[in-house]
Scaffold this motif. Sequence first.
Motif, short mmCIF file in Angstrom:
data_model
loop_
_atom_site.label_atom_id
_atom_site.label_comp_id
_atom_site.label_asym_id
_atom_site.label_seq_id
_atom_site.Cartn_x
_atom_site.Cartn_y
_atom_site.Cartn_z
N UNK A 1 7.05 3.82 21.43
CA UNK A 1 8.46 3.78 20.38
C UNK A 1 8.31 2.48 19.50
N UNK A 2 6.99 2.13 19.20
CA UNK A 2 6.75 1.79 17.94
C UNK A 2 6.43 2.59 17.20
N UNK A 3 5.19 3.89 18.04
CA UNK A 3 4.84 5.37 17.52
C UNK A 3 6.36 6.00 16.73
N UNK A 4 7.31 6.01 17.10
CA UNK A 4 8.71 7.58 17.44
C UNK A 4 8.76 7.60 15.74
N UNK A 5 8.70 6.08 14.95
CA UNK A 5 9.58 6.62 13.33
C UNK A 5 8.22 7.41 13.14
N UNK A 6 7.02 7.05 13.04
CA UNK A 6 6.06 7.35 12.02
C UNK A 6 6.42 9.24 12.89
N UNK A 7 6.35 9.75 14.28
CA UNK A 7 6.55 10.21 14.50
C UNK A 7 7.27 11.78 13.76
N UNK A 8 8.63 10.72 14.03
CA UNK A 8 9.87 11.69 13.28
C UNK A 8 9.74 12.23 12.12
N UNK A 9 9.35 11.47 11.33
CA UNK A 9 9.01 10.84 10.35
C UNK A 9 8.32 12.71 9.74
N UNK A 10 6.91 12.53 10.73
CA UNK A 10 5.92 13.75 10.09
C UNK A 10 6.58 14.92 10.18
N UNK A 11 7.63 15.07 12.13
CA UNK A 11 7.75 16.12 11.81
C UNK A 11 8.98 16.32 11.27
N UNK A 12 9.70 15.68 10.79
CA UNK A 12 10.72 15.82 9.37
C UNK A 12 10.35 16.47 8.54
N UNK A 13 9.43 16.01 7.80
CA UNK A 13 8.83 15.61 7.01
C UNK A 13 7.99 17.31 6.77
N UNK A 14 6.75 16.97 7.91
CA UNK A 14 5.48 18.19 8.06
C UNK A 14 6.16 19.34 8.88
N UNK A 15 6.34 18.86 9.97
CA UNK A 15 5.57 20.23 10.60
C UNK A 15 7.70 20.74 11.06
N UNK A 16 8.64 21.04 11.04
CA UNK A 16 9.12 21.01 10.68
C UNK A 16 8.78 22.11 9.25
N UNK A 17 9.39 21.99 8.30
CA UNK A 17 8.43 22.82 6.61
C UNK A 17 8.14 24.22 7.02
N UNK A 18 6.64 23.79 7.49
CA UNK A 18 5.76 24.41 7.93
C UNK A 18 5.90 26.00 8.63
N UNK A 19 7.16 24.68 9.72
CA UNK A 19 7.61 26.08 10.61
C UNK A 19 8.72 26.62 9.74
N UNK A 20 9.90 26.23 9.30
CA UNK A 20 10.68 27.06 8.49
C UNK A 20 9.35 28.18 7.56
N UNK A 21 8.57 27.56 6.75
CA UNK A 21 8.19 28.83 5.94
C UNK A 21 6.70 29.18 6.33
N UNK A 22 6.62 29.56 7.67
CA UNK A 22 6.38 30.42 8.25
C UNK A 22 7.38 31.54 9.09
#
Lengths: 296, 366
Positions: free
Chosen positions: A25-46
């Motif tokens: 629960x404590x990590x969730x906001x951070x993980x969400x931020x990383x996912x939306x701001x980092x993982x997703x764009x890399x995926x879109x780029x790929x």
Amino acid sequence: MTLTQMGSRKRTTGFRSRRRWELFGLLFPGLLGIFVGFVLPVFVMFRMSLNTHGTGGQLVESVSLGAYRDALTDPFYWEVIGNTLVLGLGCGAAATVLSYPLALFLVRTTSKWKGVLIALAIAPLLTSAVARTYGWIAILGDQGVINDSLMRIGVLDAPIQLSNNLLGTTIALVEILMPYAILAMISGFGRISPSLEEAAGSLGASKLKTFVRITLPLSLPGVFTGFLLVFVLAISSFVTPRLLGGGRVFILATEVYNEATQTLNWPLASALSVILLVVFGLMIAVYQRLIAKFEG
Amino acid sequence: MSIHTAHLSIRNLQKTYPKTTAPAVDDVCLDVAEGELVALLGPSGCGKTTTLRMVAGLLDPSAGEIVVNGKDVVSTPVHKRRMGMVFQSYALFPHMNIAENVSFGLQMRRLSRAEAAKKADEALDMVQLGHLRDRRPAELSGGQQQRVALARALVIEPTLLLLDEPLSNLDAKLREAMRHEIRSIQQRLGTTTLFVTHDQDEALDMADRIAILNNGRIEQYAPPSEVYDRPATRFVANFVGKANFLDVENVEKLGNDTYRVKTNEFGVLEVRGVDGLDPTRASLVVRPHRLTTTRVDESVKSSRPASIGEVIATSYTGNVQSYEVRLNESAVLRVDQLTDTLRDLRMGDRVQLTFDPAEAYLVSDE
């Protein structure tokens, strides 16, 4: 195992799993931020890199390796990849070598100005890379400080080429990125106790031997970190190669920009970005190997 | 390992750190005979480690000489002094295994790889760690690291062995075992040794002689029993062992080291004391275990000096029972006696304290 022990063990497992949920629960906001701001764009780029570029310049949704084929069969892009590696390795090596004595001094000094000196070493980060690049243009240009002075005192007849090429770009990037190398090494050197060097001295090692056998090997993890940081920042740098390269320095970052904004070939720009990511990945893998070897 | 030892003479050694006025080491003179183990004992900041580091060559003295086997080594750099040093943190090289750590000093002395390995193995066997030769320091316990550090220092056959608080990072049980191990190896090899410690038990247990330092100066340099029984100053009496101090007046010199003094609590006594002390600045030291107690209701007339007081605190540490006995407003004495259930005293008990004046000692107050 007795009954009470089993009971208590059960309780701790329950406690642990509840705790795991709390941590998640404590990590969730951070993980969400990383996912939306980092993982997703890399995926879109790929995903974008798998599309194709229509003859009329339009984007065609598809699943093809065409963009990669275009990038990897054109000798120009091989030169671009080569230039990128030369810039990254050159900046990494030069910045590491130049920063090493500074970082060692800053870690070891007992001066009351230590804090101020460290702040001064990283103070250049307060100025934008654009301003510092223009500063270097004024120094390295054909009518810049260096060429002008050398010609006035008669050492040179014609200016030597220090700007609009890879050499000038490397010189400027080394200076711009050195603070990162210094910071990485300062944190890496902190764990080398001076008593290890004293011990080596008492065992008969001269200052030079002490450095070669004790200080240098123990400082390598910090050196690798500094090198990696400078390498990564150099091959992804855009402003300095663009401005100081005068359009004649072709590296992956500038080509990605060109393809994305001028040619509007987004699949190719994405494919080049993925290639750049692969270069990062390879470098980090090498780094991890080295760190494991020298820290283990 | 062959015996290769030295006579050390420290002469008027002084060290003043930059930007300080008081010297950290002030006119220290010390003679250490061949094969002797000398402890430098004192509280933190007394200059003991500074002295050791100057002998090792890790610190330049401001003045004075460090003479090893008749030669002043002050201008010799550390790596040419051939002194084996064991650091408080052990300072084992984390990137080398145990065997490499121990053979490092031999390689620096240009021994062949094979010869260095052979000697290193011998040294590791000496500290019973031969089986760990391929481990990294981080994989060893504190006591094992300590022994590796000792082997590494001894394998170079040093002229002097220098130990800087080598036991302070170990737990109490291990510390005591290591004391005896270090001492027996040192005696077997006959290596002249300087040992820095703040632990008086360690110094008393291990040293041939103890130099007690305070504020950069040596307060006393003598064998353990002399330091304990005939302390030179109030500081020494207080630092080594436990001490009761009685105020004295009318100090009268009878002989070289005998005095007649008057105490409020025990009357006029003839005691021994430091030769040539200032009679106006002296105190009488009575060790807690030299005092004997008798309950007042059962007390017999004693030929010894006696004084009556009240037990105000008790403490029990297994074999020793301690009491604090208040004789008057200014004098509270500590009494240590071996635990004896028959003579168990309680808070508030009225007791008579006696001691043998021959076991008291008059010391200088400075």
